[in-house]
Design a protein around this motif. Structure first.
Motif, PDB file in Angstrom:
ATOM      1  N   ILE A 221       0.868  -1.236   0.092  1.00 41.49           N
ATOM      2  CA  ILE A 221      -0.029   0.162  -0.027  1.00 41.49           C
ATOM      3  C   ILE A 221       0.765   1.100   0.141  1.00 41.49           C
ATOM      4  O   ILE A 221       1.542   1.284   1.072  1.00 41.49           O
ATOM      5  N   ALA A 222       1.047   1.894  -1.295  1.00 39.59           N
ATOM      6  CA  ALA A 222       1.921   3.167  -1.341  1.00 39.59           C
ATOM      7  C   ALA A 222       1.125   4.230  -0.745  1.00 39.59           C
ATOM      8  O   ALA A 222       0.203   4.840  -1.628  1.00 39.59           O
ATOM      9  N   ALA A 223       1.368   4.713   0.510  1.00 37.96           N
ATOM     10  CA  ALA A 223       0.397   5.825   0.925  1.00 37.96           C
ATOM     11  C   ALA A 223       1.065   7.101   0.308  1.00 37.96           C
ATOM     12  O   ALA A 223       2.329   7.368   0.657  1.00 37.96           O
ATOM     13  N   ASN A 224       0.708   7.665  -0.805  1.00 31.36           N
ATOM     14  CA  ASN A 224       1.321   8.470  -1.519  1.00 31.36           C
ATOM     15  C   ASN A 224       1.034  10.013  -0.797  1.00 31.36           C
ATOM     16  O   ASN A 224       0.111  10.404  -0.472  1.00 31.36           O
TER      17      ASN A 224
ATOM     18  N   PRO B  51       0.076   9.853   8.306  1.00 32.31           N
ATOM     19  CA  PRO B  51       1.264   9.060   8.476  1.00 32.31           C
ATOM     20  C   PRO B  51       1.106   7.792   8.023  1.00 32.31           C
ATOM     21  O   PRO B  51      -0.321   7.331   8.421  1.00 32.31           O
ATOM     22  N   PRO B  52       1.949   6.920   7.724  1.00 32.56           N
ATOM     23  CA  PRO B  52       1.803   5.552   7.205  1.00 32.56           C
ATOM     24  C   PRO B  52       0.931   4.730   8.265  1.00 32.56           C
ATOM     25  O   PRO B  52      -0.044   3.970   7.893  1.00 32.56           O
ATOM     26  N   HIS B  53       1.216   4.673   9.666  1.00 30.84           N
ATOM     27  CA  HIS B  53       0.650   3.846  10.579  1.00 30.84           C
ATOM     28  C   HIS B  53      -1.012   4.358  10.529  1.00 30.84           C
ATOM     29  O   HIS B  53      -1.449   3.448  10.865  1.00 30.84           O
ATOM     30  N   LEU B  54      -1.222   5.434  10.419  1.00 30.64           N
ATOM     31  CA  LEU B  54      -2.712   6.065  10.593  1.00 30.64           C
ATOM     32  C   LEU B  54      -3.304   5.575   9.212  1.00 30.64           C
ATOM     33  O   LEU B  54      -4.605   4.923   9.332  1.00 30.64           O
ATOM     34  N   VAL B  55      -2.832   5.389   8.159  1.00 30.06           N
ATOM     35  CA  VAL B  55      -3.348   5.082   6.824  1.00 30.06           C
ATOM     36  C   VAL B  55      -3.590   3.724   7.241  1.00 30.06           C
ATOM     37  O   VAL B  55      -4.646   3.217   6.749  1.00 30.06           O
ATOM     38  N   GLU B  56      -2.780   2.720   7.602  1.00 34.93           N
ATOM     39  CA  GLU B  56      -3.002   1.470   7.930  1.00 34.93           C
ATOM     40  C   GLU B  56      -4.287   1.088   8.892  1.00 34.93           C
ATOM     41  O   GLU B  56      -5.152   0.360   8.419  1.00 34.93           O
ATOM     42  N   ILE B  57      -4.256   1.862  10.051  1.00 38.35           N
ATOM     43  CA  ILE B  57      -5.458   1.853  10.847  1.00 38.35           C
ATOM     44  C   ILE B  57      -6.731   2.159  10.116  1.00 38.35           C
ATOM     45  O   ILE B  57      -7.573   1.374  10.459  1.00 38.35           O
ATOM     46  N   GLN B  58      -6.657   3.115   9.673  1.00 32.49           N
ATOM     47  CA  GLN B  58      -7.711   3.793   9.030  1.00 32.49           C
ATOM     48  C   GLN B  58      -8.403   2.809   7.895  1.00 32.49           C
ATOM     49  O   GLN B  58      -9.566   2.609   7.974  1.00 32.49           O
ATOM     50  N   LEU B  59      -7.403   2.118   7.157  1.00 31.73           N
ATOM     51  CA  LEU B  59      -7.913   1.429   6.012  1.00 31.73           C
ATOM     52  C   LEU B  59      -8.383  -0.221   6.610  1.00 31.73           C
ATOM     53  O   LEU B  59      -9.495  -0.491   6.237  1.00 31.73           O
ATOM     54  N   GLU B  60      -7.642  -0.483   7.638  1.00 33.22           N
ATOM     55  CA  GLU B  60      -8.120  -1.748   8.487  1.00 33.22           C
ATOM     56  C   GLU B  60      -9.822  -1.545   8.884  1.00 33.22           C
ATOM     57  O   GLU B  60     -10.428  -2.568   8.639  1.00 33.22           O
ATOM     58  N   LYS B  61      -9.601  -0.370   9.632  1.00 33.73           N
ATOM     59  CA  LYS B  61     -11.100  -0.114  10.137  1.00 33.73           C
ATOM     60  C   LYS B  61     -12.193  -0.143   8.998  1.00 33.73           C
ATOM     61  O   LYS B  61     -13.339  -0.648   9.193  1.00 33.73           O
ATOM     62  N   ALA B  62     -11.894   0.686   8.127  1.00 30.92           N
ATOM     63  CA  ALA B  62     -12.806   0.783   6.907  1.00 30.92           C
ATOM     64  C   ALA B  62     -13.085  -0.562   6.189  1.00 30.92           C
ATOM     65  O   ALA B  62     -14.036  -0.718   5.905  1.00 30.92           O
ATOM     66  N   ILE B  63     -11.982  -1.364   6.044  1.00 21.22           N
ATOM     67  CA  ILE B  63     -12.313  -2.632   5.393  1.00 21.22           C
ATOM     68  C   ILE B  63     -13.251  -3.377   6.093  1.00 21.22           C
ATOM     69  O   ILE B  63     -14.078  -4.292   5.423  1.00 21.22           O
ATOM     70  N   SER B  64     -13.052  -3.515   7.631  1.00 19.29           N
ATOM     71  CA  SER B  64     -13.993  -4.309   8.440  1.00 19.29           C
ATOM     72  C   SER B  64     -15.508  -3.643   8.158  1.00 19.29           C
ATOM     73  O   SER B  64     -16.329  -4.755   8.038  1.00 19.29           O
ATOM     74  N   GLU B  65     -15.317  -2.601   7.832  1.00 24.93           N
ATOM     75  CA  GLU B  65     -17.069  -2.046   7.807  1.00 24.93           C
ATOM     76  C   GLU B  65     -17.305  -2.601   6.290  1.00 24.93           C
ATOM     77  O   GLU B  65     -18.655  -3.207   6.256  1.00 24.93           O
TER      78      GLU B  65
ATOM     79  N   GLY C 163       1.176 -11.126   1.729  1.00 23.53           N
ATOM     80  CA  GLY C 163       1.600  -9.995   2.762  1.00 23.53           C
ATOM     81  C   GLY C 163       1.220  -8.943   2.339  1.00 23.53           C
ATOM     82  O   GLY C 163       1.216  -8.348   1.249  1.00 23.53           O
ATOM     83  N   VAL C 164       0.791  -7.828   3.320  1.00 26.54           N
ATOM     84  CA  VAL C 164       0.420  -6.553   2.925  1.00 26.54           C
ATOM     85  C   VAL C 164       1.380  -5.702   4.012  1.00 26.54           C
ATOM     86  O   VAL C 164       1.256  -5.756   5.022  1.00 26.54           O
ATOM     87  N   ILE C 165       1.805  -4.610   3.218  1.00 26.80           N
ATOM     88  CA  ILE C 165       2.632  -3.663   4.040  1.00 26.80           C
ATOM     89  C   ILE C 165       2.339  -2.273   3.384  1.00 26.80           C
ATOM     90  O   ILE C 165       2.013  -2.091   2.346  1.00 26.80           O
ATOM     91  N   VAL C 166       2.325  -1.318   4.559  1.00 23.63           N
ATOM     92  CA  VAL C 166       2.064   0.084   4.086  1.00 23.63           C
ATOM     93  C   VAL C 166       3.257   1.134   4.237  1.00 23.63           C
ATOM     94  O   VAL C 166       4.110   0.805   4.947  1.00 23.63           O
ATOM     95  N   LYS C 167       3.660   1.680   3.126  1.00 18.15           N
ATOM     96  CA  LYS C 167       5.019   2.601   3.077  1.00 18.15           C
ATOM     97  C   LYS C 167       4.582   3.708   2.459  1.00 18.15           C
ATOM     98  O   LYS C 167       4.075   4.048   1.455  1.00 18.15           O
ATOM     99  N   ALA C 168       4.966   4.857   3.249  1.00 17.47           N
ATOM    100  CA  ALA C 168       4.797   6.033   2.915  1.00 17.47           C
ATOM    101  C   ALA C 168       5.740   6.578   1.506  1.00 17.47           C
ATOM    102  O   ALA C 168       6.797   6.113   1.584  1.00 17.47           O
ATOM    103  N   GLY C 169       5.242   7.661   1.026  1.00 18.34           N
ATOM    104  CA  GLY C 169       6.208   8.233  -0.021  1.00 18.34           C
ATOM    105  C   GLY C 169       5.384   9.361  -0.804  1.00 18.34           C
ATOM    106  O   GLY C 169       4.372   9.655  -0.696  1.00 18.34           O
ATOM    107  N   ASN C 170       6.183   9.966  -1.717  1.00 18.27           N
ATOM    108  CA  ASN C 170       5.592  10.911  -2.411  1.00 18.27           C
ATOM    109  C   ASN C 170       6.251  11.077  -3.785  1.00 18.27           C
ATOM    110  O   ASN C 170       7.320  11.149  -4.007  1.00 18.27           O
ATOM    111  N   VAL C 171       5.370  11.063  -4.826  1.00 19.47           N
ATOM    112  CA  VAL C 171       5.942  11.101  -6.251  1.00 19.47           C
ATOM    113  C   VAL C 171       6.386  12.487  -6.824  1.00 19.47           C
ATOM    114  O   VAL C 171       7.195  12.624  -7.461  1.00 19.47           O
ATOM    115  N   LEU C 172       5.575  13.487  -5.974  1.00 17.27           N
ATOM    116  CA  LEU C 172       5.615  14.750  -6.434  1.00 17.27           C
ATOM    117  C   LEU C 172       6.027  15.420  -4.952  1.00 17.27           C
ATOM    118  O   LEU C 172       6.099  14.923  -3.932  1.00 17.27           O
ATOM    119  N   GLY C 173       6.152  16.697  -5.017  1.00 19.41           N
ATOM    120  CA  GLY C 173       6.455  17.377  -3.921  1.00 19.41           C
ATOM    121  C   GLY C 173       7.406  18.582  -4.048  1.00 19.41           C
ATOM    122  O   GLY C 173       8.271  18.611  -5.011  1.00 19.41           O
TER     123      GLY C 173
END
Ligand code: GDP
Length: 264
Positions: A162-165, A174-188, A237-247
């Motif tokens: 999961i490329a948190a762009n 931040p990536p750990h929150l992206v992970e938590i939020q997505l897990e919660k929303a997928i549960s729903e 395996g699922v992993i979240v990593k932060a990044g930005n293509v632009l900026g």
């Protein structure tokens, strides 16, 4: 004659050898096209909204080593070969999504899925639920691919990054929150899907057993909350990593290339 045959054989081998493929998947506007362009031209240009899939052949940048080539030296032809890969962009547009899922299930050369998501948009409800629904469907497709495999060994594992762009945006989670939020929303999402199916089953007077089969429950862990960890049971395996293509400070996609290198 023999050398000619050998040559033909080698030629066929060269052209039919499919490269390790990485699928770029995710909601529209996440940055897939920008990432593809970056990989292709090693420079960033503005992108339009992607409507058709686009594949490019590229190479792992020089600072990274494919995991299969750790003991080879640069300049060794097999080392160079191990760096080659195919990036396949898929449209994030709702109606075109089936294309991505189809590719994902049918292709034999998929080494990994890069789910590109706008880390600022998942801070908001609409963006979050859109991303979660899409990711849910991708993960469910992978789960079905795994459990439906004919061979006893099961298909080769397909990991998901999961490329948190867009980490350059100050509204990005931040990536750990992206992970938590997505897990919660997928549960729903999976709860609602199961409920929807049950309701329609009741309306049709369907049997409970049939319902159970059709339920398509993502992951393990009963009725509780969904965790990406649960996907390991089905080879993903699922992993979240932060990044930005632009900026303003340029691009930072190091974590993503490292992940790609690990899959090569
Ligand atoms: P796609 O629909 O997933 O292919 O997304 P695009 O690559 O078309 O990107 C959508 C928009 O987000 C474009 O306007 C990009 O310029 C912008 N974008 C992509 N990556 C980044 C990033 O890392 N940071 C910022 N600020 N904008 C980005």
């Amino acid at each position: 004659l023999l050398p000619v045959l050998a040559h033909l054989f080698l030629y066929r081998k060269t052209v039919s050898t499919a490269l390790p493929t990485f699928l770029l998947i995710g909601p529209s506007g996440g940055g897939k096209t920008a990432l593809l362009t970056l990989a292709e031209r090693k420079a960033v240009v503005p992108t339009h909204t992607s409507t058709s899939p686009l594949a490019i052949e590229t190479q792992l940048p020089e600072d990274y080593t494919p995991s299969s080539a750790h003991y080879r030296s640069a300049g060794d032809p097999s080392y160079e070969r191990a760096r080659r890969l195919l990036l396949l962009d898929t449209p994030g547009h709702g109606k075109l999504r089936h294309y991505a899922t189809k590719q994902l299930i049918e292709s034999k050369n998929v080494r990994g899925i890069i789910f590109v998501v706008d880390a600022a948009s998942v801070a908001e409800e609409v963006g979050l639920s859109e991303a979660a629904e899409y990711l849910h469907d991708v993960l469910l497709a992978l789960q079905k691919r795994y459990t439906g495999a004919k061979t006893s060994k099961g298909p080769k594992e397909i990991p998901v990054l999961i490329a948190a762009n867009k980490m350059d945006l100050f509204t990005a989670l931040p990536p750990h929150l992206v992970e938590i939020q997505l897990e919660k929303a997928i549960s729903e999402v999976r709860k609602n899907r199961a409920k929807g199916l049950k309701d329609s089953g009741v309306a049709l007077g369907g049997e409970d057993e049939e319902l159970e089969e059709e339920r398509e429950w993502l992951g393990e862990g009963g009725e509780g909350s969904f965790k990406f960890r649960q996907m390991e049971e089905v080879g993903t395996g699922v992993i979240v990593k932060a990044g930005n293509v632009l900026g303003a400070d340029g691009t930072d996609v190091k974590g993503w290339w490292e992940w790609v290198a690990d899959q090569l």
